[in-house]
Design a protein around this motif. Structure first.
Motif, PDB file in Angstrom:
ATOM      1  N   GLY A  39       0.798  -1.214   0.000  1.00 43.50           N
ATOM      2  CA  GLY A  39       0.000   0.000   0.000  1.00 43.50           C
ATOM      3  C   GLY A  39       0.830   1.262   0.000  1.00 43.50           C
ATOM      4  N   GLU A  40       2.019   1.199   0.641  1.00 45.49           N
ATOM      5  CA  GLU A  40       2.863   2.384   0.759  1.00 45.49           C
ATOM      6  C   GLU A  40       3.523   2.788  -0.554  1.00 45.49           C
ATOM      7  OE1 GLU A  40       2.940  -0.251   2.653  1.00 45.49           O
ATOM      8  OE2 GLU A  40       2.493   0.402   4.706  1.00 45.49           O
ATOM      9  N   HIS A  41       3.435   1.953  -1.581  1.00 46.93           N
ATOM     10  CA  HIS A  41       3.970   2.351  -2.883  1.00 46.93           C
ATOM     11  C   HIS A  41       3.131   3.443  -3.535  1.00 46.93           C
ATOM     12  CE1 HIS A  41       5.771  -1.923  -3.262  1.00 46.93           C
ATOM     13  NE2 HIS A  41       6.738  -1.066  -2.996  1.00 46.93           N
ATOM     14  N   GLN A  68      -4.536   1.645   4.082  1.00 49.67           N
ATOM     15  CA  GLN A  68      -5.370   1.337   5.242  1.00 49.67           C
ATOM     16  C   GLN A  68      -6.077   0.006   4.995  1.00 49.67           C
ATOM     17  OE1 GLN A  68      -8.479   4.175   6.030  1.00 49.67           O
ATOM     18  NE2 GLN A  68      -8.987   3.295   8.018  1.00 49.67           N
ATOM     19  N   GLU A  69      -5.762  -0.973   5.816  1.00 52.74           N
ATOM     20  CA  GLU A  69      -6.395  -2.280   5.692  1.00 52.74           C
ATOM     21  C   GLU A  69      -6.828  -2.773   7.065  1.00 52.74           C
ATOM     22  OE1 GLU A  69      -3.873  -5.077   3.711  1.00 52.74           O
ATOM     23  OE2 GLU A  69      -3.744  -3.901   1.876  1.00 52.74           O
ATOM     24  N   PRO A  70      -8.065  -3.250   7.192  1.00 54.52           N
ATOM     25  CA  PRO A  70      -9.094  -3.222   6.151  1.00 54.52           C
ATOM     26  C   PRO A  70      -9.682  -1.822   5.997  1.00 54.52           C
ATOM     27  CG  PRO A  70     -10.014  -4.107   8.153  1.00 54.52           C
ATOM     28  CD  PRO A  70      -8.541  -3.899   8.421  1.00 54.52           C
ATOM     29  N   ARG A 119     -11.744  -1.671  -8.362  1.00 58.24           N
ATOM     30  CA  ARG A 119     -12.020  -3.048  -7.971  1.00 58.24           C
ATOM     31  C   ARG A 119     -11.103  -3.379  -6.807  1.00 58.24           C
ATOM     32  NH1 ARG A 119     -15.507  -1.738 -10.557  1.00 58.24           N
ATOM     33  NH2 ARG A 119     -16.470  -2.672 -12.409  1.00 58.24           N
ATOM     34  N   ILE A 120     -11.649  -3.924  -5.733  1.00 57.17           N
ATOM     35  CA  ILE A 120     -10.885  -4.178  -4.514  1.00 57.17           C
ATOM     36  C   ILE A 120     -10.982  -5.655  -4.151  1.00 57.17           C
ATOM     37  CG2 ILE A 120     -10.587  -3.610  -2.076  1.00 57.17           C
ATOM     38  CD1 ILE A 120     -11.920  -0.911  -2.674  1.00 57.17           C
ATOM     39  N   THR A 121      -9.844  -6.282  -3.927  1.00 56.55           N
ATOM     40  CA  THR A 121      -9.799  -7.649  -3.417  1.00 56.55           C
ATOM     41  C   THR A 121      -9.088  -7.636  -2.063  1.00 56.55           C
ATOM     42  OG1 THR A 121      -7.782  -8.023  -4.724  1.00 56.55           O
ATOM     43  CG2 THR A 121      -9.870  -8.752  -5.682  1.00 56.55           C
ATOM     44  N   PRO A 122      -9.352  -8.622  -1.202  1.00 56.22           N
ATOM     45  CA  PRO A 122      -8.899  -8.556   0.198  1.00 56.22           C
ATOM     46  C   PRO A 122      -7.493  -9.095   0.440  1.00 56.22           C
ATOM     47  CG  PRO A 122     -10.351 -10.421  -0.069  1.00 56.22           C
ATOM     48  CD  PRO A 122     -10.307  -9.736  -1.403  1.00 56.22           C
ATOM     49  N   HIS A 123      -6.494  -8.532  -0.246  1.00 56.04           N
ATOM     50  CA  HIS A 123      -5.090  -8.892  -0.030  1.00 56.04           C
ATOM     51  C   HIS A 123      -4.871 -10.396  -0.208  1.00 56.04           C
ATOM     52  CE1 HIS A 123      -1.344  -7.043   2.011  1.00 56.04           C
ATOM     53  NE2 HIS A 123      -0.968  -8.070   1.279  1.00 56.04           N
TER      54      HIS A 123
END
Length: 205
Positions: free
Chosen positions: A121-123, A148-150, A164-168
């Motif tokens: 995420g920090e990229h 930020q997860e979740p 589109r979001i998938t849960p890691h």
């Protein structure tokens, strides 16, 4: 798509340019992506789909490039290079490449392009990406990782029509794969061989 972390990653727009396939019998295309050793499988798959790949690499590849794609080891990008249709990120996170997916890089993509974000995420500077989507420069993005997860249930990303979001879950290790790596590491230690899965504190991964 082999890569690593170094100050050379500040020059990654060159390494992330290309075109992807859009039909069952696609024309030859060009694609450049960002990623660590995880990118090898992506590069090989893209090559079988008829996509020309330019591969960013920090350490030398472990073998010949599949599919005839070209490697660039941290070279300064040329400003005249065409932008990407898609950028696929599977980089590890280090201090040198934090926020590397920013407006400067993303706005060099071709109009209508998209980001596939599977690294860390920090990229990504999310505000820069969303601005380019809202401006119509980028068509959208797929997130498997976020800062930020979740995400909170009321976060606007959930309802955004171009996300589109998938849960890691983009990469998962089966118990069989983990056991095989453990056995391999023990055998390499026993035999005094270099460790295939060694983490280098100097590089951070």
């Amino acid at each position: 798509m082999w890569s690593g972390s170094s100050t050379s990653w500040r020059a990654m727009p060159r390494m992330a340019c290309g075109r992807t396939c859009h039909c069952a019998a696609p024309p030859r295309s060009a694609s450049r992506s960002l990623g660590g050793s995880m990118g090898r499988a992506i590069a090989q798959t893209m090559a079988t789909l008829g996509v020309d790949l330019t591969v960013a690499v920090r350490p030398p590849p472990g073998g010949p490039s599949a599919g005839g794609y070209v490697t660039h080891r941290g070279r300064q990008p040329r400003r005249r290079d065409p932008g990407a249709d898609y950028v696929i990120n599977v980089l590890p996170i280090t201090a040198q490449i934090r926020d590397v997916l920013n407006r400067e890089l993303l706005e060099r993509m071709r109009r209508g392009g998209g980001l596939i974000q599977m690294g860390r995420g920090e990229h990504l500077v999310e505000e820069d990406l969303m601005a380019l989507i809202d401006e119509g420069h980028l068509a959208g993005a797929s997130f498997d990782v976020l800062r930020q997860e979740p995400l909170p249930a009321d976060h606007p990303y959930w309802q955004h029509p171009k996300l589109r979001i998938t849960p890691h879950v983009a990469s998962g290790a089966t118990p069989h794969a983990v056991a095989a790596q453990l056995v391999q590491s023990v055998q390499e230690l026993r035999d005094g061989q270099p460790l295939s899965f060694e983490v280098d504190p100097g590089t951070g991964y």
